[in-house]
Scaffold this active site. Structure first.
Site, PDB file in Angstrom:
ATOM      1  N   SER A 185       0.425  -1.048  -6.160  1.00 18.72           N
ATOM      2  CA  SER A 185       0.547  -2.285  -6.928  1.00 18.72           C
ATOM      3  C   SER A 185       1.224  -2.044  -8.268  1.00 18.72           C
ATOM      4  CB  SER A 185      -0.846  -2.888  -7.168  1.00 18.72           C
ATOM      5  OG  SER A 185      -1.487  -3.195  -5.957  1.00 18.72           O
ATOM      6  N   LYS A 205     -13.855  -9.191  -8.239  1.00 15.92           N
ATOM      7  CA  LYS A 205     -12.933 -10.015  -9.026  1.00 15.92           C
ATOM      8  C   LYS A 205     -12.278 -11.086  -8.151  1.00 15.92           C
ATOM      9  CE  LYS A 205      -9.599  -9.268 -12.740  1.00 15.92           C
ATOM     10  NZ  LYS A 205      -8.787  -8.271 -13.452  1.00 15.92           N
ATOM     11  N   ASP A 206     -11.902 -10.694  -6.926  1.00 14.44           N
ATOM     12  CA  ASP A 206     -11.303 -11.650  -5.995  1.00 14.44           C
ATOM     13  C   ASP A 206     -12.307 -12.718  -5.572  1.00 14.44           C
ATOM     14  OD1 ASP A 206      -8.799 -10.561  -6.043  1.00 14.44           O
ATOM     15  OD2 ASP A 206      -9.013  -9.404  -4.198  1.00 14.44           O
ATOM     16  N   GLU A 216       8.315 -33.335   0.168  1.00 14.03           N
ATOM     17  CA  GLU A 216       7.074 -32.938  -0.476  1.00 14.03           C
ATOM     18  C   GLU A 216       7.384 -32.302  -1.824  1.00 14.03           C
ATOM     19  OE1 GLU A 216       4.391 -34.232   0.518  1.00 14.03           O
ATOM     20  OE2 GLU A 216       3.335 -32.858   1.859  1.00 14.03           O
ATOM     21  N   HIS A 228       0.822  -1.211   0.000  1.00 13.51           N
ATOM     22  CA  HIS A 228       0.000   0.000   0.000  1.00 13.51           C
ATOM     23  C   HIS A 228       0.858   1.264   0.000  1.00 13.51           C
ATOM     24  CE1 HIS A 228      -4.214  -1.622   1.093  1.00 13.51           C
ATOM     25  NE2 HIS A 228      -3.507  -2.550   0.473  1.00 13.51           N
TER      26      HIS A 228
END
Length: 407
Positions: free
Chosen positions: A216, A240-241, A284, A212
């Site tokens: 972005s 959108k998320d 893994e 922030h």
């Protein structure tokens, strides 16, 4: 800043602790580039996955017994006797793989669009710290079921520290709590596995704070220059998320309900036995590329240094990349080398799952050389020699231009 609501209770609280104003500023009014695509969904998805992992882990910890004689049986009891214990365990076990998938996509998106470049270097560092903490947490959690692969994986990985001169043996003894992987080891690993996700959560908060502060990045890799270049985070990106979350949950829950052991090792359903070594010890899947790098060097210390160096080198990537342009959309040569770097990582992952012998060992060594060659040589050299495509004047200009051509 004004209070976000006319509600008297909200206003009373906000006047004394402006938490609602801060939330409105950070999660609703936050100016976001208007051209973010779906690759930008994976950061918020990773945050959701972290919350799911913490919550499921908390309930699993209530029923787990960190003792070598009871750990395996306590996991079986969770699966059979605890109400919805099977669901909690499968959500948690598969959630670890989902978390790494999301973070790997998030990292590669940052590599492709140049999100590590100025002024986002600290943001990039914090992301890598989160990744390292995830790797440590995942390894500790893999040991807790106390199956065959848990025991021998812990033995092999902790033994790597013995390669360091002078202090190596002391580190291994401290990790084991004795002279072999045993109950003191499990008693160390369980609280560390429980606490580290909260450390990750703290670093995520700082990561979002840094995001922030510098704003972005976006697919064009250019800064917001006019008010027309940005839109409020809510409702545009919250919707959108939410759409991305819906798709992701379908993918995630498909594994939980129909293929819960897809990412697991069958040997881990056998109780740990120090007297029987599995024929092929593998970590893994999300560690396999670095495991392949480790095994590509005949010398133990060299392999360990190269394995850790493969991650640590990413901290200096903002300075290794000499190009003035961020996004690979405008870098016709480097774009294909970045895609080749991704393919190389997949090949390393495949090699890490195979026995370290013959052709597989040779291919692993070639891929390891290419990994470091890409970061140390090709990235700076291409940045000097490549002629990028011209950048748009602003984030809005490509949209305006296309709109004008359509008219």
């Amino acid at each position: 800043m004004s209070a976000p609501s006319n509600n008297k209770v909200v206003k009373w609280v906000d006047d004394r602790l402006p938490i609602f104003t801060m939330m409105k500023h950070s999660a609703i009014d936050y100016p976001t580039p208007k051209n973010l695509n779906y690759w930008w969904n994976f950061g918020s998805l990773a945050g959701l996955m972290l919350v799911i992992m913490i919550l499921t882990g908390l309930f699993l910890a209530m029923n787990y017994v960190p003792h070598t004689s009871m750990a395996f049986d306590s996991v079986e009891r969770i699966m059979r006797d605890v109400n919805y214990g099977w669901l909690l365990r499968y959500l948690h076990a598969n959630g670890a793989s989902m978390f790494f998938i999301l973070v790997y996509i998030h990292i590669f998106r940052g590599l492709y669009y140049g999100s590590y470049k100025a002024p986002r270097e600290v943001l990039w560092w914090l992301g890598l710290v989160i990744y390292l903490l995830m790797m440590a947490t995942g390894f500790l959690g893999y040991v807790l079921p106390w199956g065959q692969m848990s025991f021998w994986g812990a033995t092999v990985i902790t033994n790597l520290f013995s390669a360091f001169p002078l202090v190596g043996e002391h580190i291994v003894t401290w990790l084991w709590g004795g002279f072999s992987v045993d109950n003191p080891t499990l008693n160390r690993f369980f609280p560390l596995h429980f606490v580290l996700p909260f450390v990750i959560l703290g670093v995520v908060v700082v990561h979002v704070w840094a995001l922030h502060s510098v704003k972005s990045n976006n697919p064009l890799g250019i800064d917001m220059k006019t008010p027309q270049d940005s839109i409020p985070f809510h409702p545009y990106y919250t919707i959108k998320d939410l759409f991305g979350i819906g798709l992701f949950l379908m993918f995630y829950l498909a594994f939980v309900f129909w293929a819960p052991n897809f990412f697991g090792e069958p040997d881990n359903y056998i109780p740990a036995n120090p007297m029987v070594t599995p024929p092929h010890i593998v970590p893994e899947w999300y560690y396999l590329p670095f495991y392949a790098i480790l095994r590509s060097v005949p010398d133990k210390l060299g392999g360990v240094l190269l394995m850790f160096g493969a991650i640590l080198i990413l901290f200096v990537l903002p300075w290794l990349d000499t190009s003035k342009v961020r996004s690979c959309k405008f870098r016709p040569i480097y774009k294909w080398f970045t895609i080749l770097f991704l393919v190389n990582a997949f090949v390393l992952g495949y090699i890490g799952a195979q026995p370290a012998e013959g052709t597989m060992l040779l291919v692993g060594q070639i891929c390891t050389v290419w990994y470091f060659l890409h970061l140390l040589v090709l990235t700076p050299v291409i940045g000097w020699l490549e002629k990028p495509k011209p950048l748009p004047e602003s984030i809005s200009s490509p949209v305006v231009k296309k709109s004008g051509e359509a008219v």
